[in-house]
Scaffold this active site. Structure first.
Site, mmCIF file in Angstrom:
data_model
loop_
_atom_site.group_PDB
_atom_site.id
_atom_site.type_symbol
_atom_site.label_atom_id
_atom_site.label_comp_id
_atom_site.label_asym_id
_atom_site.label_seq_id
_atom_site.Cartn_x
_atom_site.Cartn_y
_atom_site.Cartn_z
ATOM 1 N N GLY A 7 -31.831 9.510 13.448
ATOM 2 C CA GLY A 7 -32.969 8.587 13.326
ATOM 3 C C GLY A 7 -34.050 9.236 12.480
ATOM 4 N N SER A 10 -40.316 8.285 10.713
ATOM 5 C CA SER A 10 -41.486 9.166 10.592
ATOM 6 C C SER A 10 -41.447 10.310 11.619
ATOM 7 C CB SER A 10 -42.764 8.348 10.709
ATOM 8 O OG SER A 10 -42.688 7.496 11.819
ATOM 9 N N GLY A 12 -38.785 11.405 13.358
ATOM 10 C CA GLY A 12 -37.593 12.220 13.077
ATOM 11 C C GLY A 12 -37.832 13.142 11.883
ATOM 12 N N ALA A 129 -47.564 9.757 12.702
ATOM 13 C CA ALA A 129 -46.919 10.006 11.406
ATOM 14 C C ALA A 129 -46.456 8.670 10.845
ATOM 15 C CB ALA A 129 -45.726 10.938 11.573
ATOM 16 N N LYS A 185 -47.051 6.461 29.367
ATOM 17 C CA LYS A 185 -47.026 6.001 27.968
ATOM 18 C C LYS A 185 -46.523 4.560 27.888
ATOM 19 C CE LYS A 185 -45.365 7.176 23.335
ATOM 20 N NZ LYS A 185 -46.267 6.407 22.534
ATOM 21 N N ASN A 193 -49.515 -3.006 22.747
ATOM 22 C CA ASN A 193 -48.679 -3.331 21.583
ATOM 23 C C ASN A 193 -48.416 -4.819 21.388
ATOM 24 O OD1 ASN A 193 -48.590 -0.549 21.867
ATOM 25 N ND2 ASN A 193 -46.529 -0.382 21.061
ATOM 26 N N ASN A 203 -55.497 -2.141 16.724
ATOM 27 C CA ASN A 203 -55.697 -1.819 18.148
ATOM 28 C C ASN A 203 -57.146 -2.050 18.568
ATOM 29 O OD1 ASN A 203 -53.060 -1.040 17.992
ATOM 30 N ND2 ASN A 203 -53.426 1.154 18.256
HETATM 31 O O1 KPL Z 1 -48.165 4.198 20.774
HETATM 32 C C1 KPL Z 1 -48.740 3.335 20.162
HETATM 33 C C2 KPL Z 1 -47.915 2.421 19.337
HETATM 34 O O2 KPL Z 1 -48.416 1.813 18.420
HETATM 35 O O3 KPL Z 1 -46.703 2.333 19.630
HETATM 36 C C3 KPL Z 1 -50.232 3.171 20.280
HETATM 37 C C4 KPL Z 1 -50.764 4.183 21.299
HETATM 38 C C5 KPL Z 1 -50.579 1.790 20.740
HETATM 39 C C6 KPL Z 1 -50.952 3.511 19.005
HETATM 40 O O4 KPL Z 1 -50.859 2.551 18.029
#
Ligand code: KPL
Length: 308
Positions: A7, A10, A12, A129, A185, A193, A203
């Site tokens: 994979g 970015s 990876g 990244a 997370k 998201n 965001n």
């Molecule tokens: O992890 C993220 C994502 O976009 O998947 C956040 C924390 C929302 C940062 O954009």
């Protein structure tokens, strides 16, 4: 140590580069001859604030790989994990360690169950990244990555990984309990998201209107109830406060799901809001808001594919 990367996006690319720059032997596993040709024409570069690095990497197509795999770092999209692993499993030995550094939750358990012989390690990262071209990775924001075992692991492997992580120019921690940070997370992503993809906003814009502020707060309350029922303590000082902190610290970003939707790619919603719904069902907690996020994003994916 000998690493294979499955994979090469970015994250990876970032990890492949940093491992190689730290003296590890790194092979990129590319999906086909066309991708390998692109790679050979323009090999991986890592751009940091003050320089462009050109790490020494090996690259091969998956079908031409003729080596055993020792350490495998998987950085594919969550929905591709099992298919990606199947494509390389003939190179697994009893010593192969699989490290999953991806978004979302749910698939890690499937990997543990499908590969009971392997040492499976879970990871999360807040490193930022992106790619400015296929193999040009820009390291935009230094975060932290955490790894921990999802199945039994020897102390020798932990020591090897700790010493490897200590040598790379990334913030990496080995933790005894990776389940809690993974849950935190996914819970944070569940509150940010999908909303950014539905409202087509950055965001930070989620905090700009009463409607979206309220949606974030209600999603956080629902998600926290599921997390609590799963026996996971909320991140301090509470899920909503943590979500607001992440929104503020990434306010200019377009979330990964927003980027997937606007680029017509499949999203990881089934492993984010879908995971919260599944857990809610198992634990007897209603999840109407996460269900709405899941359904709306899936319908956006279908709408895009039908319009093509
Ligand atoms: O992890 C993220 C994502 O976009 O998947 C956040 C924390 C929302 C940062 O954009």
């Amino acid at each position: 140590m000998k690493w294979h990367i499955l994979g090469v996006g970015s994250i990876g690319g970032l990890w492949a580069s940093q491992l190689a720059l730290a003296g590890q032997t790194v092979t990129l596993l590319l999906k086909d001859a066309e991708t390998l040709r692109q790679y050979e024409a323009s090999p991986l570069q890592l751009e940091t604030a003050n320089q462009i690095e050109r790490p020494r990497l090996y690259a091969t197509t998956i079908s031409e790989l003729d080596d055993d795999i020792d350490y495998l770092l998987v950085t594919t999209k969550s929905y591709s994990t099992l298919a990606a692993l199947r494509s390389v499993e003939r190179h697994f030995t009893g010593e192969t360690k699989v490290l999953l550094l991806q978004n979302g939750m749910g698939f890690q358990q499937e990997v543990v169950e499908s590969y009971p012989q392997q040492t499976v390690i879970g990871g999360i990262t807040t490193d930022g990244a992106y790619r400015s071209s296929r193999f040009h990775v820009v390291y935009a924001g230094k975060g932290v990555s955490r790894f921990g075992a999802l199945a039994s692991i020897s102390s020798q492997t932990i020591n090897q990984l700790r010493s490897c992580f200590g040598s790379v120019a990334l913030n990496v921690e080995w933790v005894d309990d990776i389940g809690t940070p993974m849950w935190h997370k996914v819970a944070i992503n569940a509150c940010i998201n999908a909303l950014t993809a539905i409202h087509r906003c950055r965001n930070g814009e989620l905090l700009a209107s009463e409607e979206t502020r309220q949606a974030v707060a209600e999603l956080a309350a629902e998600t926290e109830r599921v997390m609590y029922a799963a026996g996971i303590a909320s991140p301090a000082p509470g899920l909503l406060d943590r979500v607001v902190e992440v929104i503020k610290s990434t306010s200019a970003n377009y979330s990964s799901m927003h980027q997937d939707v606007v680029n017509g790619r499949k999203t990881e919603v089934e492993f984010i809001n879908g995971f919260i719904c599944e857990q809610g069902e198992i634990l007897g907690i209603e999840t109407p808001l996460n269900r709405t996020m899941l359904d709306l994003i899936l319908s956006l994916e279908v709408a895009y594919h039908e319009s093509c």
